[in-house]
Design a protein around this motif. Sequence first.
Motif, PDB file in Angstrom:
ATOM      1  N   GLY A 136     -10.092  -4.315   2.806  1.00  0.00           N
ATOM      2  CA  GLY A 136     -10.314  -3.869   1.433  1.00  0.00           C
ATOM      3  C   GLY A 136     -10.387  -2.363   1.314  1.00  0.00           C
ATOM      4  O   GLY A 136      -9.790  -1.761   0.406  1.00  0.00           O
ATOM      5  N   THR A 137     -11.103  -1.734   2.239  1.00  0.00           N
ATOM      6  CA  THR A 137     -11.228  -0.274   2.209  1.00  0.00           C
ATOM      7  C   THR A 137      -9.890   0.396   2.474  1.00  0.00           C
ATOM      8  O   THR A 137      -9.521   1.377   1.817  1.00  0.00           O
ATOM      9  N   ALA A 138      -9.134  -0.134   3.433  1.00  0.00           N
ATOM     10  CA  ALA A 138      -7.814   0.424   3.731  1.00  0.00           C
ATOM     11  C   ALA A 138      -6.905   0.332   2.514  1.00  0.00           C
ATOM     12  O   ALA A 138      -6.158   1.276   2.202  1.00  0.00           O
ATOM     13  N   ALA A 139      -6.951  -0.802   1.799  1.00  0.00           N
ATOM     14  CA  ALA A 139      -6.130  -0.965   0.599  1.00  0.00           C
ATOM     15  C   ALA A 139      -6.548   0.015  -0.492  1.00  0.00           C
ATOM     16  O   ALA A 139      -5.699   0.624  -1.162  1.00  0.00           O
ATOM     17  N   ARG A 140      -7.847   0.180  -0.656  1.00  0.00           N
ATOM     18  CA  ARG A 140      -8.334   1.116  -1.676  1.00  0.00           C
ATOM     19  C   ARG A 140      -7.874   2.542  -1.380  1.00  0.00           C
ATOM     20  O   ARG A 140      -7.417   3.262  -2.283  1.00  0.00           O
ATOM     21  N   ILE A 141      -7.961   2.951  -0.121  1.00  0.00           N
ATOM     22  CA  ILE A 141      -7.552   4.305   0.247  1.00  0.00           C
ATOM     23  C   ILE A 141      -6.051   4.486   0.061  1.00  0.00           C
ATOM     24  O   ILE A 141      -5.584   5.537  -0.397  1.00  0.00           O
ATOM     25  N   CYS A 142      -5.279   3.454   0.389  1.00  0.00           N
ATOM     26  CA  CYS A 142      -3.828   3.527   0.169  1.00  0.00           C
ATOM     27  C   CYS A 142      -3.519   3.753  -1.303  1.00  0.00           C
ATOM     28  O   CYS A 142      -2.623   4.538  -1.641  1.00  0.00           O
ATOM     29  N   ALA A 143      -4.234   3.055  -2.169  1.00  0.00           N
ATOM     30  CA  ALA A 143      -4.010   3.226  -3.602  1.00  0.00           C
ATOM     31  C   ALA A 143      -4.368   4.637  -4.043  1.00  0.00           C
ATOM     32  O   ALA A 143      -3.638   5.267  -4.829  1.00  0.00           O
ATOM     33  N   GLU A 144      -5.473   5.169  -3.534  1.00  0.00           N
ATOM     34  CA  GLU A 144      -5.930   6.501  -3.925  1.00  0.00           C
ATOM     35  C   GLU A 144      -5.021   7.601  -3.389  1.00  0.00           C
ATOM     36  O   GLU A 144      -4.815   8.628  -4.033  1.00  0.00           O
ATOM     37  N   ARG A 145      -4.459   7.400  -2.201  1.00  0.00           N
ATOM     38  CA  ARG A 145      -3.679   8.440  -1.531  1.00  0.00           C
ATOM     39  C   ARG A 145      -2.178   8.198  -1.608  1.00  0.00           C
ATOM     40  O   ARG A 145      -1.423   8.893  -0.935  1.00  0.00           O
ATOM     41  N   ARG A 146      -1.759   7.237  -2.397  1.00  0.00           N
ATOM     42  CA  ARG A 146      -0.362   6.805  -2.339  1.00  0.00           C
ATOM     43  C   ARG A 146       0.626   7.957  -2.506  1.00  0.00           C
ATOM     44  O   ARG A 146       1.532   8.129  -1.690  1.00  0.00           O
ATOM     45  N   GLU A 147       0.504   8.730  -3.561  1.00  0.00           N
ATOM     46  CA  GLU A 147       1.471   9.802  -3.806  1.00  0.00           C
ATOM     47  C   GLU A 147       1.399  10.865  -2.718  1.00  0.00           C
ATOM     48  O   GLU A 147       2.428  11.384  -2.263  1.00  0.00           O
ATOM     49  N   GLU A 148       0.193  11.192  -2.290  1.00  0.00           N
ATOM     50  CA  GLU A 148       0.013  12.178  -1.218  1.00  0.00           C
ATOM     51  C   GLU A 148       0.643  11.686   0.081  1.00  0.00           C
ATOM     52  O   GLU A 148       1.350  12.426   0.773  1.00  0.00           O
ATOM     53  N   ASP A 149       0.397  10.426   0.415  1.00  0.00           N
ATOM     54  CA  ASP A 149       0.966   9.860   1.646  1.00  0.00           C
ATOM     55  C   ASP A 149       2.490   9.820   1.581  1.00  0.00           C
ATOM     56  O   ASP A 149       3.180  10.161   2.552  1.00  0.00           O
ATOM     57  N   LEU A 150       3.030   9.378   0.439  1.00  0.00           N
ATOM     58  CA  LEU A 150       4.484   9.273   0.309  1.00  0.00           C
ATOM     59  C   LEU A 150       5.150  10.632   0.468  1.00  0.00           C
ATOM     60  O   LEU A 150       6.168  10.767   1.150  1.00  0.00           O
ATOM     61  N   ALA A 151       4.581  11.657  -0.164  1.00  0.00           N
ATOM     62  CA  ALA A 151       5.166  12.999  -0.075  1.00  0.00           C
ATOM     63  C   ALA A 151       5.090  13.521   1.354  1.00  0.00           C
ATOM     64  O   ALA A 151       6.048  14.125   1.868  1.00  0.00           O
ATOM     65  N   HIS A 152       3.965  13.296   1.997  1.00  0.00           N
ATOM     66  CA  HIS A 152       3.783  13.771   3.376  1.00  0.00           C
ATOM     67  C   HIS A 152       4.772  13.091   4.328  1.00  0.00           C
ATOM     68  O   HIS A 152       5.432  13.762   5.133  1.00  0.00           O
TER      69      HIS A 152
ATOM     70  N   GLY B  70       0.790  -1.220   0.000  1.00  0.00           N
ATOM     71  CA  GLY B  70       0.000   0.000   0.000  1.00  0.00           C
ATOM     72  C   GLY B  70       0.819   1.264   0.000  1.00  0.00           C
ATOM     73  O   GLY B  70       0.264   2.365  -0.086  1.00  0.00           O
ATOM     74  N   ARG B  71       2.154   1.116   0.070  1.00  0.00           N
ATOM     75  CA  ARG B  71       3.011   2.297   0.147  1.00  0.00           C
ATOM     76  C   ARG B  71       4.056   2.335  -0.962  1.00  0.00           C
ATOM     77  O   ARG B  71       4.333   3.389  -1.504  1.00  0.00           O
ATOM     78  N   ILE B  72       4.674   1.179  -1.259  1.00  0.00           N
ATOM     79  CA  ILE B  72       5.654   1.136  -2.339  1.00  0.00           C
ATOM     80  C   ILE B  72       5.311  -0.030  -3.266  1.00  0.00           C
ATOM     81  O   ILE B  72       4.441  -0.844  -2.959  1.00  0.00           O
ATOM     82  N   ASN B  73       5.990  -0.091  -4.410  1.00  0.00           N
ATOM     83  CA  ASN B  73       5.688  -1.120  -5.403  1.00  0.00           C
ATOM     84  C   ASN B  73       5.895  -2.519  -4.840  1.00  0.00           C
ATOM     85  O   ASN B  73       6.897  -2.798  -4.180  1.00  0.00           O
ATOM     86  N   ILE B  74       4.946  -3.388  -5.127  1.00  0.00           N
ATOM     87  CA  ILE B  74       5.016  -4.781  -4.705  1.00  0.00           C
ATOM     88  C   ILE B  74       5.795  -5.575  -5.755  1.00  0.00           C
ATOM     89  O   ILE B  74       5.571  -5.414  -6.958  1.00  0.00           O
ATOM     90  N   PRO B  75       6.729  -6.435  -5.339  1.00  0.00           N
ATOM     91  CA  PRO B  75       7.522  -7.200  -6.307  1.00  0.00           C
ATOM     92  C   PRO B  75       6.659  -8.131  -7.149  1.00  0.00           C
ATOM     93  O   PRO B  75       5.942  -8.971  -6.618  1.00  0.00           O
ATOM     94  N   GLN B  76       6.747  -7.980  -8.454  1.00  0.00           N
ATOM     95  CA  GLN B  76       5.928  -8.771  -9.366  1.00  0.00           C
ATOM     96  C   GLN B  76       6.417 -10.210  -9.505  1.00  0.00           C
ATOM     97  O   GLN B  76       5.668 -11.072  -9.956  1.00  0.00           O
TER      98      GLN B  76
END
Length: 369
Positions: A243-259, A181-187
Amino acid sequence: MSPIYLDNQATTPMAPEVFDAMLPWLRDNFGNPHSPHVLGRKAAAAVEVAREQVAALLPDNGRLIFTASATEAINLAFGAVRGMASQGRDQIAVIDTEHAAVRDTALWYGKQGFDTVLLPVDGEGLVVLEELEACLSEKTALVGAMLVNNEIGVIQPVEQIAEMAHRAGALMLCDAVQGFGRINIPQQADLIALSAHKIYGPKGIGALWVRNGIDLPPLIHGGGQEQGVRSGTLSPALCVGLGTAARICAERREEDLAHIAALADEARSLFGDWTVNGSPDRRYAGNLNLRRDGLDVGRLMSDVRGVAFSAGSACASGSGRPSHVLAALGLEPGQIKSSIRLGFGRYNTAQDVQQAARLINQAAENQLS
């Protein structure tokens, strides 16, 4: 007055949106998701929506199994080695700085006849790839590597580790709890464990992603729920929360990372007399592990009641064992005892960091003077 919370590696506060999404499933929609009637089907549908929300952040060639925790997910994943042992693959290799959920499970398998290898790290906490290469053979069944270390925040080269494991015919298990939810997951990983309460979701639920084609023996026997490998009634509320937490992480990822990066930069400027443990660059910004030689961190934590921070992993803090992670970096016992972990999250502010730094630094100066 509540302390300033800077222990987001141990757990995170629940997002308000997660609480709101879970509430109807705790109060009104009480159906068993494994029942065939309308209430059961409604609950089952909510579980599957949650499964899709979590899976959206993971590779697309696998399946997701809900568990009660990431620790359970990891124990379930280790079951893959049982069938491989009959093919002559009886070696398990994990990085020495792995979370106890992986490290201790690997050591337990070592007592069951498997050859368990703890792979060394360098002074920055990064796996020594030459040691891994030398270890791998036709006997290797599983290689375990964390995405983000829970104690020092170091990001391991998981894609490269997975490629090396695959060349040897082994599976690769990734504990992605601190990175999901914060950085890229290894494919390239074959098995990926995650947890809800590290991403502003509820405690009591985790998940294991399993690449297609990998068979796992059941970890919990019973009614055959959750794809036949994890029996027991699922909680729709907990699934919806994850599920909701994961969805919000995806939506806010760039904002969260910068903060969080801004908070980490602020903290580094305020702890100039401290030394960073682990790689200064290849790390997740939200985890800052610091030491100041000569400090007694136990006393420091007692003196600084206004800040909730950590001396290491919450999972091992009650054991009395010194940090195996810091020891693997080559730190002396005195340096380990003078180390703290600060964890920054979505709901922290610059004022939190400034006030916490003032209180911690003041207490440290008082102790060392």
